[in-house]
Structure formats: structure tokens, C-alpha cells
Design a protein around this motif. Sequence first.
Motif, short mmCIF file in Angstrom:
data_model
loop_
_atom_site.label_atom_id
_atom_site.label_comp_id
_atom_site.label_asym_id
_atom_site.label_seq_id
_atom_site.Cartn_x
_atom_site.Cartn_y
_atom_site.Cartn_z
N ASP A 1 0.81 -1.22 0.00
CA ASP A 1 0.00 0.00 0.00
C ASP A 1 0.85 1.27 0.00
O ASP A 1 0.37 2.34 -0.40
CB ASP A 1 -0.91 0.03 1.24
CG ASP A 1 -1.79 -1.19 1.35
OD1 ASP A 1 -2.29 -1.66 0.31
OD2 ASP A 1 -1.98 -1.70 2.48
N GLY A 2 2.09 1.14 0.48
CA GLY A 2 2.94 2.31 0.56
C GLY A 2 4.40 1.95 0.34
O GLY A 2 4.82 0.83 0.64
N VAL A 3 5.16 2.89 -0.19
CA VAL A 3 6.60 2.68 -0.38
C VAL A 3 7.35 3.84 0.27
O VAL A 3 6.90 4.98 0.26
CB VAL A 3 6.98 2.57 -1.88
CG1 VAL A 3 6.54 1.24 -2.46
CG2 VAL A 3 6.39 3.73 -2.68
N VAL A 4 8.51 3.50 0.83
CA VAL A 4 9.36 4.51 1.46
C VAL A 4 10.57 4.76 0.58
O VAL A 4 11.36 3.86 0.31
CB VAL A 4 9.82 4.05 2.86
CG1 VAL A 4 10.83 5.04 3.43
CG2 VAL A 4 8.63 3.92 3.81
N PHE A 5 10.69 5.99 0.11
CA PHE A 5 11.86 6.42 -0.66
C PHE A 5 12.83 7.09 0.31
O PHE A 5 12.42 7.88 1.16
CB PHE A 5 11.47 7.42 -1.75
CG PHE A 5 10.62 6.87 -2.84
CD1 PHE A 5 11.20 6.29 -3.97
CD2 PHE A 5 9.23 6.91 -2.77
CE1 PHE A 5 10.42 5.79 -5.00
CE2 PHE A 5 8.44 6.41 -3.79
CZ PHE A 5 9.04 5.84 -4.91
N GLY A 6 14.12 6.77 0.16
CA GLY A 6 15.11 7.36 1.05
C GLY A 6 16.31 7.89 0.29
O GLY A 6 16.62 7.42 -0.81
N GLU A 7 16.96 8.89 0.87
CA GLU A 7 18.14 9.48 0.25
C GLU A 7 19.18 9.77 1.34
O GLU A 7 18.87 10.47 2.31
CB GLU A 7 17.77 10.77 -0.47
CG GLU A 7 18.88 11.36 -1.31
CD GLU A 7 18.40 12.54 -2.15
OE1 GLU A 7 19.25 13.24 -2.72
OE2 GLU A 7 17.17 12.76 -2.22
N LEU A 8 20.36 9.21 1.18
CA LEU A 8 21.44 9.46 2.14
C LEU A 8 22.24 10.66 1.67
O LEU A 8 22.83 10.65 0.59
CB LEU A 8 22.35 8.23 2.25
CG LEU A 8 23.41 8.28 3.37
CD1 LEU A 8 22.75 8.41 4.74
CD2 LEU A 8 24.29 7.03 3.33
N LEU A 9 22.25 11.72 2.48
CA LEU A 9 22.85 12.99 2.08
C LEU A 9 24.26 13.18 2.66
O LEU A 9 25.12 13.78 1.99
CB LEU A 9 21.95 14.15 2.53
CG LEU A 9 20.51 14.07 2.00
CD1 LEU A 9 19.64 15.12 2.68
CD2 LEU A 9 20.49 14.25 0.50
N ASP A 10 24.47 12.72 3.87
CA ASP A 10 25.79 12.81 4.51
C ASP A 10 26.05 11.53 5.29
O ASP A 10 25.15 11.01 5.97
CB ASP A 10 25.88 14.00 5.47
CG ASP A 10 25.93 15.33 4.75
OD1 ASP A 10 26.83 15.50 3.90
OD2 ASP A 10 25.08 16.20 5.02
N PHE A 11 27.29 11.05 5.22
CA PHE A 11 27.68 9.87 5.98
C PHE A 11 29.20 9.94 6.14
O PHE A 11 29.95 9.25 5.45
CB PHE A 11 27.27 8.59 5.25
CG PHE A 11 27.24 7.37 6.13
CD1 PHE A 11 26.12 7.09 6.91
CD2 PHE A 11 28.32 6.51 6.18
CE1 PHE A 11 26.08 5.95 7.71
CE2 PHE A 11 28.29 5.38 6.98
CZ PHE A 11 27.16 5.10 7.75
#
Length: 209
Positions: free
Chosen positions: A107-117
Motif C-alpha cells: 500500500d505504501g513505499v518509502v523512498f530514502g536518500e542518504l545525504l551525509d555519511f
Amino acid sequence: MKIMFYKTKCILFAIIIIGLSCAHVPRNNPANPIRTVAVLPMVNNTSDMDGPELVRKGFYKLVRNRYYEVMGIPQIDQILRGIMGITLGGQLGLTNARKLGEELDVDGVVFGELLDFNYTITGFYNSKVVRAKFKLVSTKTGDTVWEREEKVQKSEVVFSSKGAMEALKGNLGSKMISKIVKVSPLKNEINEMIYKFYRSFPPGPVAVK
């Protein structure tokens, strides 16, 4: 008599405090139409190859503890790779939430973005920073129902030359061991950032058994 009155007041005060605390305990939301969720591979905007998956796994645990049925990461990756030819988070721009919902049956999807590590270890100045953003999108409507960016940054200055050398040796050793056993030196920062996301992530409809 006064003692009994005082005890009664204390008991009532304790009950009020417990009641207020419980009011802030996150509970499931039966009205939420999103029941099943898939946490997708993250877009990596850093030079660290392990960071995206470590943060993704942390967010997977977050969603699982927020009253959703969460699809397993290996299963997600297998479907994305086998059916859609997607192996990296950066390739998700070639599709959309509705199509992903059809293929993954969620029913839902989680989009993620790693900006700093990043972690900088000099012995005199040590710095750690983790920053990411996530959004939950309904696969039925294509609407973003939640979106947030969080960051955890810590730094310390070592004034003593002896202390600096000891810190440098210890941190370099920890960094080397972490790479060997696949444990990030930013583990604590990841957990702290995930908790920040947890506080605002909307509760799902799945009741606690």
C-alpha cells in the motif's frame, strides 16, 4: 489524617503523571489506509558504499515498530532486480509509486536518500555526521503522506597531545574493525537519527497482538 491526605494526593499525582505519559505513547491508527509497506533502496549521495544499506535497515525496523506490515528487504530487492531491473536507489526515478505498488503488492513505499555519511578522525579533531531524508508515498494515490529530513552531527576537540594520539589510535582501530565486521563507526549516530524519524512517522493500522 494529614498523613492519609498526603498519601492520597501523592497517589493521585502519580496516576496523572502516568496518564499523561501514556497519552504520548504512539498507538496504531485503524483509519490509516496504508497497511503494507516496502522500504526501498536508498539514493546514495555520499562516497560511502555501506551507509545507504545500514540506514535503510534502521528505517525498516522503525516502520516495523510503527504498526505496519513491512515487506522483507531481500524480497524487495529480488523483485526489483528480477522484474524491474532495478538494483540501486538511484534507478527508482525510472518508475513511480503506483508501478512499485503493483509489483511489490504493498500500500505504501518509502523512498530514502542518504545525504551525509562522514567521519573525520585526526586525533585532534574528530567529527561524525549522518543526514538523510525519507518519504512515505501511497501506491494507490501517488500522494506523499509523510516526508522528513533529519541530521545528527557530533564533534570533539582533543587538546592534549597524548590524549589526541590515544584517541587517534582508538578511532582508527575502531574504524578498521568496523570495516572488517561490517559495523559502522557511525552506528550510534544512525540509531539517533532513526529515532528522530520515529517520533514523527505516522502510525499504521496494524493492532498489536
